[in-house]
Write a protein that holds these residues in place. Structure first.
Motif, PDB file in Angstrom:
ATOM      1  N   LEU A 170       0.571  -6.216  13.965  1.00  0.00           N
ATOM      2  CA  LEU A 170       0.732  -7.083  15.132  1.00  0.00           C
ATOM      3  C   LEU A 170      -0.198  -6.579  16.216  1.00  0.00           C
ATOM      4  CD1 LEU A 170       4.640  -7.306  15.304  1.00  0.00           C
ATOM      5  CD2 LEU A 170       3.074  -9.071  14.477  1.00  0.00           C
ATOM      6  N   GLN A 171      -0.946  -7.496  16.798  1.00  0.00           N
ATOM      7  CA  GLN A 171      -1.777  -7.168  17.951  1.00  0.00           C
ATOM      8  C   GLN A 171      -1.072  -7.760  19.158  1.00  0.00           C
ATOM      9  OE1 GLN A 171      -4.755  -5.349  17.543  1.00  0.00           O
ATOM     10  NE2 GLN A 171      -4.585  -5.089  19.750  1.00  0.00           N
ATOM     11  N   VAL A 172      -0.508  -6.884  19.996  1.00  0.00           N
ATOM     12  CA  VAL A 172       0.233  -7.309  21.182  1.00  0.00           C
ATOM     13  C   VAL A 172      -0.534  -6.769  22.381  1.00  0.00           C
ATOM     14  CG1 VAL A 172       2.472  -7.311  22.346  1.00  0.00           C
ATOM     15  CG2 VAL A 172       2.372  -7.075  19.860  1.00  0.00           C
ATOM     16  N   GLY A 173      -1.293  -7.657  23.031  1.00  0.00           N
ATOM     17  CA  GLY A 173      -2.173  -7.191  24.110  1.00  0.00           C
ATOM     18  C   GLY A 173      -3.183  -6.225  23.524  1.00  0.00           C
ATOM     19  N   SER A 174      -3.266  -5.031  24.091  1.00  0.00           N
ATOM     20  CA  SER A 174      -4.212  -4.030  23.587  1.00  0.00           C
ATOM     21  C   SER A 174      -3.577  -3.108  22.543  1.00  0.00           C
ATOM     22  CB  SER A 174      -4.743  -3.189  24.760  1.00  0.00           C
ATOM     23  OG  SER A 174      -3.666  -2.502  25.370  1.00  0.00           O
ATOM     24  N   ARG A 175      -2.311  -3.313  22.229  1.00  0.00           N
ATOM     25  CA  ARG A 175      -1.606  -2.462  21.263  1.00  0.00           C
ATOM     26  C   ARG A 175      -1.652  -3.047  19.852  1.00  0.00           C
ATOM     27  NH1 ARG A 175       4.049  -0.263  23.135  1.00  0.00           N
ATOM     28  NH2 ARG A 175       3.654   0.960  21.275  1.00  0.00           N
ATOM     29  N   ARG A 176      -1.965  -2.190  18.909  1.00  0.00           N
ATOM     30  CA  ARG A 176      -1.937  -2.580  17.496  1.00  0.00           C
ATOM     31  C   ARG A 176      -0.796  -1.824  16.841  1.00  0.00           C
ATOM     32  NH1 ARG A 176      -6.682  -3.144  13.053  1.00  0.00           N
ATOM     33  NH2 ARG A 176      -5.507  -2.382  11.263  1.00  0.00           N
ATOM     34  N   LEU A 177       0.140  -2.574  16.283  1.00  0.00           N
ATOM     35  CA  LEU A 177       1.313  -2.012  15.597  1.00  0.00           C
ATOM     36  C   LEU A 177       1.155  -2.306  14.110  1.00  0.00           C
ATOM     37  CD1 LEU A 177       3.793  -3.441  18.193  1.00  0.00           C
ATOM     38  CD2 LEU A 177       3.029  -1.076  18.064  1.00  0.00           C
ATOM     39  N   GLU A 178       0.903  -1.277  13.335  1.00  0.00           N
ATOM     40  CA  GLU A 178       0.567  -1.441  11.919  1.00  0.00           C
ATOM     41  C   GLU A 178       1.761  -1.128  11.019  1.00  0.00           C
ATOM     42  OE1 GLU A 178      -3.135  -0.172   9.048  1.00  0.00           O
ATOM     43  OE2 GLU A 178      -3.168   0.296  11.177  1.00  0.00           O
ATOM     44  N   PHE A 179       2.004  -2.032  10.073  1.00  0.00           N
ATOM     45  CA  PHE A 179       3.139  -1.914   9.153  1.00  0.00           C
ATOM     46  C   PHE A 179       2.638  -1.764   7.723  1.00  0.00           C
ATOM     47  CE2 PHE A 179       4.514  -4.323  12.791  1.00  0.00           C
ATOM     48  CZ  PHE A 179       5.786  -3.869  13.060  1.00  0.00           C
ATOM     49  N   ARG A 180       3.319  -0.904   6.991  1.00  0.00           N
ATOM     50  CA  ARG A 180       3.046  -0.750   5.557  1.00  0.00           C
ATOM     51  C   ARG A 180       4.377  -0.687   4.834  1.00  0.00           C
ATOM     52  NH1 ARG A 180      -2.267   0.420   4.233  1.00  0.00           N
ATOM     53  NH2 ARG A 180      -3.526   1.102   5.988  1.00  0.00           N
ATOM     54  N   SER A 181       4.447  -1.403   3.710  1.00  0.00           N
ATOM     55  CA  SER A 181       5.657  -1.414   2.889  1.00  0.00           C
ATOM     56  C   SER A 181       5.322  -0.830   1.523  1.00  0.00           C
ATOM     57  CB  SER A 181       6.168  -2.845   2.724  1.00  0.00           C
ATOM     58  OG  SER A 181       7.232  -2.873   1.793  1.00  0.00           O
ATOM     59  N   ASP A 182       6.247  -0.064   0.991  1.00  0.00           N
ATOM     60  CA  ASP A 182       6.034   0.499  -0.344  1.00  0.00           C
ATOM     61  C   ASP A 182       6.497  -0.452  -1.441  1.00  0.00           C
ATOM     62  OD1 ASP A 182       8.802   0.674  -0.249  1.00  0.00           O
ATOM     63  OD2 ASP A 182       8.872   2.846  -0.563  1.00  0.00           O
ATOM     64  N   GLY A 183       6.996  -1.642  -1.059  1.00  0.00           N
ATOM     65  CA  GLY A 183       7.457  -2.616  -2.038  1.00  0.00           C
ATOM     66  C   GLY A 183       8.870  -2.365  -2.531  1.00  0.00           C
ATOM     67  N   GLN A 184       9.515  -1.311  -2.021  1.00  0.00           N
ATOM     68  CA  GLN A 184      10.866  -0.996  -2.462  1.00  0.00           C
ATOM     69  C   GLN A 184      11.829  -0.901  -1.291  1.00  0.00           C
ATOM     70  OE1 GLN A 184      11.061   2.034  -5.381  1.00  0.00           O
ATOM     71  NE2 GLN A 184       9.539   1.010  -6.612  1.00  0.00           N
ATOM     72  N   GLY A 185      11.455  -1.514  -0.152  1.00  0.00           N
ATOM     73  CA  GLY A 185      12.355  -1.561   0.990  1.00  0.00           C
ATOM     74  C   GLY A 185      12.027  -0.605   2.108  1.00  0.00           C
ATOM     75  N   SER A 186      11.089   0.291   1.898  1.00  0.00           N
ATOM     76  CA  SER A 186      10.715   1.251   2.931  1.00  0.00           C
ATOM     77  C   SER A 186       9.492   0.734   3.688  1.00  0.00           C
ATOM     78  CB  SER A 186      10.412   2.611   2.303  1.00  0.00           C
ATOM     79  OG  SER A 186      10.051   3.533   3.300  1.00  0.00           O
ATOM     80  N   ILE A 187       9.635   0.578   5.019  1.00  0.00           N
ATOM     81  CA  ILE A 187       8.542   0.092   5.857  1.00  0.00           C
ATOM     82  C   ILE A 187       8.224   1.156   6.894  1.00  0.00           C
ATOM     83  CG2 ILE A 187       7.812  -1.676   7.504  1.00  0.00           C
ATOM     84  CD1 ILE A 187       9.690  -3.610   6.052  1.00  0.00           C
ATOM     85  N   THR A 188       6.935   1.430   7.071  1.00  0.00           N
ATOM     86  CA  THR A 188       6.475   2.411   8.042  1.00  0.00           C
ATOM     87  C   THR A 188       5.702   1.699   9.138  1.00  0.00           C
ATOM     88  OG1 THR A 188       6.286   4.062   6.298  1.00  0.00           O
ATOM     89  CG2 THR A 188       5.127   4.528   8.347  1.00  0.00           C
ATOM     90  N   LEU A 189       5.978   2.041  10.390  1.00  0.00           N
ATOM     91  CA  LEU A 189       5.297   1.494  11.561  1.00  0.00           C
ATOM     92  C   LEU A 189       4.445   2.596  12.164  1.00  0.00           C
ATOM     93  CD1 LEU A 189       4.751  -0.439  13.951  1.00  0.00           C
ATOM     94  CD2 LEU A 189       6.941   0.295  14.910  1.00  0.00           C
ATOM     95  N   SER A 190       3.146   2.309  12.327  1.00  0.00           N
ATOM     96  CA  SER A 190       2.213   3.247  12.954  1.00  0.00           C
ATOM     97  C   SER A 190       1.635   2.604  14.198  1.00  0.00           C
ATOM     98  CB  SER A 190       1.068   3.596  12.004  1.00  0.00           C
ATOM     99  OG  SER A 190       1.567   4.128  10.808  1.00  0.00           O
ATOM    100  N   THR A 191       1.499   3.403  15.252  1.00  0.00           N
ATOM    101  CA  THR A 191       0.918   2.888  16.500  1.00  0.00           C
ATOM    102  C   THR A 191      -0.419   3.536  16.809  1.00  0.00           C
ATOM    103  OG1 THR A 191       2.109   4.534  17.801  1.00  0.00           O
ATOM    104  CG2 THR A 191       3.181   2.393  17.477  1.00  0.00           C
ATOM    105  N   GLY A 192      -0.890   4.412  15.943  1.00  0.00           N
ATOM    106  CA  GLY A 192      -2.149   5.102  16.177  1.00  0.00           C
ATOM    107  C   GLY A 192      -1.957   6.442  16.872  1.00  0.00           C
ATOM    108  N   ALA A 193      -0.805   6.667  17.470  1.00  0.00           N
ATOM    109  CA  ALA A 193      -0.508   7.931  18.136  1.00  0.00           C
ATOM    110  C   ALA A 193       0.482   8.707  17.283  1.00  0.00           C
ATOM    111  CB  ALA A 193       0.063   7.676  19.522  1.00  0.00           C
ATOM    112  N   GLY A 194      -0.011   9.652  16.532  1.00  0.00           N
ATOM    113  CA  GLY A 194       0.872  10.467  15.698  1.00  0.00           C
ATOM    114  C   GLY A 194       1.211   9.784  14.386  1.00  0.00           C
ATOM    115  N   PRO A 195       2.078  10.428  13.614  1.00  0.00           N
ATOM    116  CA  PRO A 195       2.449   9.861  12.309  1.00  0.00           C
ATOM    117  C   PRO A 195       3.326   8.623  12.475  1.00  0.00           C
ATOM    118  CG  PRO A 195       3.766  11.810  12.776  1.00  0.00           C
ATOM    119  CD  PRO A 195       2.759  11.699  13.891  1.00  0.00           C
ATOM    120  N   GLY A 196       3.342   7.795  11.448  1.00  0.00           N
ATOM    121  CA  GLY A 196       4.176   6.596  11.466  1.00  0.00           C
ATOM    122  C   GLY A 196       5.647   6.958  11.350  1.00  0.00           C
ATOM    123  N   ARG A 197       6.484   5.976  11.666  1.00  0.00           N
ATOM    124  CA  ARG A 197       7.928   6.185  11.551  1.00  0.00           C
ATOM    125  C   ARG A 197       8.515   5.079  10.686  1.00  0.00           C
ATOM    126  NH1 ARG A 197      10.943   2.925  15.516  1.00  0.00           N
ATOM    127  NH2 ARG A 197       9.452   1.819  16.820  1.00  0.00           N
TER     128      ARG A 197
END
Length: 145
Positions: free
Chosen positions: A92-119
């Motif tokens: 998602l590009q929200v203004g100047s922020r990019r929020l990146e999502f990755r799914s492992d296909g088994q229900g686990s989704i990680t959100l990365s904002t570019g600052a530090g590791p994803g959660r």
């Protein structure tokens, strides 16, 4: 042929779930049946090739969708969802922020904002038809896969 045996059995040793069909073409010994099996194989191959053309290839262009997004308790505002690989990688590009999502296909989704590791985040539908990932929400016409 033994009169006690059903006429539909072609030979001894034939076993299948229905009990009346041979298990291999070699046992059948009929060239017309062999042609039917080959025709079925070619039809299955053609179906598989057709299905492959409908699936997105890795070189497929990214899809961008206009949406509305909300971060935390903030106001809804215009944003863009970019789908790199449906169901696997999007952002998602929200203004100047990019929020990146990755799914492992088994229900686990990680959100990365570019600052530090994803959660790790959990998706949840909200009553206002928004899809949220732990405080990051999007609504609009977007694919579910």
């Amino acid at each position: 042929m033994d009169a006690r045996r059903p006429a539909t059995r072609l030979h001894q040793g034939c076993s299948s779930p229905r009990g009346s069909r041979p298990t291999s073409l070699h046992r059948l010994g009929s060239s017309s049946a062999g042609l039917r099996w080959r025709r079925l194989g070619l039809q299955a191959l053609a179906l598989a090739a057709a299905a492959q053309t409908l699936l997105p290839s890795p070189a497929t262009a990214q899809q961008q969708l206009p949406l509305e997004c909300r971060l935390g308790d903030g106001a809804w505002r215009a944003c863009t969802m970019t789908i790199a690989r449906a169901g696997e990688h999007w952002w998602l590009q929200v203004g100047s922020r990019r929020l990146e999502f990755r799914s492992d296909g088994q229900g686990s989704i990680t959100l990365s904002t570019g600052a530090g590791p994803g959660r790790s985040v959990m998706p949840a539908w909200q009553p206002d038809r928004a899809l949220c990932w732990d405080g990051v929400c999007a609504r609009g016409e977007f694919p579910l896969d």
